[in-house]
Design a protein around this motif. Sequence first.
Motif, PDB file in Angstrom:
ATOM      1  N   PRO A 188       6.897  13.441  23.674  1.00 50.78           N
ATOM      2  CA  PRO A 188       8.072  14.054  23.676  1.00 50.78           C
ATOM      3  C   PRO A 188       8.322  15.267  22.506  1.00 50.78           C
ATOM      4  N   PHE A 189       7.373  15.492  21.638  1.00 53.66           N
ATOM      5  CA  PHE A 189       7.452  16.646  21.049  1.00 53.66           C
ATOM      6  C   PHE A 189       6.534  18.095  21.459  1.00 53.66           C
ATOM      7  N   LEU A 190       5.930  17.778  22.389  1.00 54.09           N
ATOM      8  CA  LEU A 190       5.265  18.860  23.213  1.00 54.09           C
ATOM      9  C   LEU A 190       6.381  19.217  24.416  1.00 54.09           C
ATOM     10  N   ALA A 191       7.216  18.411  24.936  1.00 52.44           N
ATOM     11  CA  ALA A 191       8.083  18.672  26.035  1.00 52.44           C
ATOM     12  C   ALA A 191       9.102  19.947  25.866  1.00 52.44           C
ATOM     13  N   PRO A 192       9.800  20.067  24.743  1.00 52.99           N
ATOM     14  CA  PRO A 192      10.797  20.924  24.626  1.00 52.99           C
ATOM     15  C   PRO A 192       9.934  22.503  24.515  1.00 52.99           C
ATOM     16  N   GLY A 194       7.743  22.837  26.667  1.00 53.65           N
ATOM     17  CA  GLY A 194       7.206  23.043  28.082  1.00 53.65           C
ATOM     18  C   GLY A 194       5.787  22.528  28.185  1.00 53.65           C
ATOM     19  N   LEU A 195       5.199  21.998  27.353  1.00 54.47           N
ATOM     20  CA  LEU A 195       3.913  21.552  27.255  1.00 54.47           C
ATOM     21  C   LEU A 195       3.964  19.949  27.921  1.00 54.47           C
ATOM     22  N   ARG A 196       2.899  19.556  28.916  1.00 55.00           N
ATOM     23  CA  ARG A 196       2.524  18.286  29.000  1.00 55.00           C
ATOM     24  C   ARG A 196       1.298  17.773  28.418  1.00 55.00           C
ATOM     25  N   ILE A 197       1.430  16.420  28.173  1.00 61.29           N
ATOM     26  CA  ILE A 197      -0.041  15.683  27.888  1.00 61.29           C
ATOM     27  C   ILE A 197       0.065  14.492  28.533  1.00 61.29           C
ATOM     28  N   ASN A 198      -0.951  14.185  29.193  1.00 56.74           N
ATOM     29  CA  ASN A 198      -1.345  13.011  30.139  1.00 56.74           C
ATOM     30  C   ASN A 198      -2.786  12.278  29.530  1.00 56.74           C
ATOM     31  N   VAL A 199      -2.845  10.951  29.917  1.00 54.68           N
ATOM     32  CA  VAL A 199      -4.382  10.382  29.743  1.00 54.68           C
ATOM     33  C   VAL A 199      -4.693   9.841  31.158  1.00 54.68           C
ATOM     34  N   VAL A 200      -6.141  10.074  31.380  1.00 51.79           N
ATOM     35  CA  VAL A 200      -6.478   9.354  32.493  1.00 51.79           C
ATOM     36  C   VAL A 200      -7.728   8.430  31.918  1.00 51.79           C
ATOM     37  N   SER A 260      -2.856  20.796  37.539  1.00 50.91           N
ATOM     38  CA  SER A 260      -2.117  22.003  38.480  1.00 50.91           C
ATOM     39  C   SER A 260      -0.622  21.834  38.312  1.00 50.91           C
ATOM     40  N   ASP A 261       0.101  22.901  39.137  1.00 45.55           N
ATOM     41  CA  ASP A 261       1.430  22.684  39.106  1.00 45.55           C
ATOM     42  C   ASP A 261       2.005  21.491  39.993  1.00 45.55           C
ATOM     43  N   GLU A 262       1.120  20.857  40.855  1.00 47.21           N
ATOM     44  CA  GLU A 262       1.678  19.550  41.531  1.00 47.21           C
ATOM     45  C   GLU A 262       2.280  18.673  40.429  1.00 47.21           C
ATOM     46  N   SER A 263       1.573  18.651  39.278  1.00 48.31           N
ATOM     47  CA  SER A 263       1.936  17.469  38.246  1.00 48.31           C
ATOM     48  C   SER A 263       3.005  18.231  37.097  1.00 48.31           C
ATOM     49  N   ARG A 264       3.853  19.250  37.650  1.00 50.30           N
ATOM     50  CA  ARG A 264       4.483  20.260  36.380  1.00 50.30           C
ATOM     51  C   ARG A 264       5.602  19.292  35.657  1.00 50.30           C
ATOM     52  N   PHE A 265       6.029  18.174  36.443  1.00 49.13           N
ATOM     53  CA  PHE A 265       7.054  17.437  35.868  1.00 49.13           C
ATOM     54  C   PHE A 265       6.140  15.956  35.069  1.00 49.13           C
ATOM     55  N   VAL A 266       4.919  15.693  35.339  1.00 44.87           N
ATOM     56  CA  VAL A 266       4.516  14.655  34.693  1.00 44.87           C
ATOM     57  C   VAL A 266       3.993  14.643  33.435  1.00 44.87           C
ATOM     58  N   THR A 267       4.594  13.915  32.445  1.00 44.23           N
ATOM     59  CA  THR A 267       4.207  13.940  31.100  1.00 44.23           C
ATOM     60  C   THR A 267       4.132  12.593  30.501  1.00 44.23           C
ATOM     61  N   GLY A 268       3.479  12.227  29.448  1.00 42.05           N
ATOM     62  CA  GLY A 268       3.362  10.950  28.783  1.00 42.05           C
ATOM     63  C   GLY A 268       2.740   9.940  29.797  1.00 42.05           C
TER      64      GLY A 268
END
Length: 283
Positions: A188-192, A194-200, A260-268
């Motif tokens: 939530p801190f990165l989202a404003p 336009g940065l995304r963060i995810n874990v695999v 990739s931009d395929e996941s442009r709205f995927v974060t958290g």
Amino acid sequence: MGRVEGKVVVITGAARGQGRSHAVRLAEEGADIIAIDLGEDIEVVGYPLGTAEELAETARLVEKTGRRVVTKLADTRDRAALRQAIDEGVAQLGRLDVVVANAAIGPVGADRPLTAFADAVDVNLSGTLNTVHAALPHLQEGASVILIGSAAAYFAAYGSDPGGMGPGGIGYAFTKQMLGHYVNWFAPFLAPQGLRINVVHPTNVNTPMLHNEAMYKVFRPDLEHPVAQDAEPGFSMVQALPIPYVEPIDVSHAVAYLASDESRFVTGTQLRVDGGAVVKNGK
């Protein structure tokens, strides 16, 4: 055009295993790579880590795809050194769009000292956070941060040591749990911006972290010097699917998606590449 055409990606632990696979896969999709590795062993780990020569081979494989690559030897536990390595890589390649914080150790075994817990935390947790925060000043809107966790994050329970993993193995699971929490808190801190963060979260992966005598002993403690064939039936019991492990490329496919931009709205997101290990064994 590739899925990450023109992007620049920094990858830690890039000398071999998953890190090399991520580097080559993303290069195949059009990215230039900043490949970072420690390039030396850590005594408590109990198996050899990636070397400078292996990092050079990663670079050769990236260049074979036609993409540019910068290699750096740096310790992720040292944020200043890591920041310098990333800064220099960005200066050479011009930008930074994706961070793959992959470097990790698995100092498993009942015979490992208590300090193995702290060493796992230093590399797997502090080193990952150092990677993210050393890279943040270079990231612009649309950038993607990808952490490599583990299905082990879902198995660990307080006061238990399943399979005799020892303090280092429990430290490993703890760090991977914390990466999941970090993503939940930090997204939530990165989202404003336009940065995304995810874990695999992969299950067993066919890399040297899995294929070493210390890990084999976890699955076959009855044998003094077990080999891969001795441990493989135990590996297969972890997943719901009838497999002993996934290949590095299976994890790299998930990384490519998140880069990739395929996941442009995927974060958290906690993305599991685990063969059903968590639904079979998770708490």
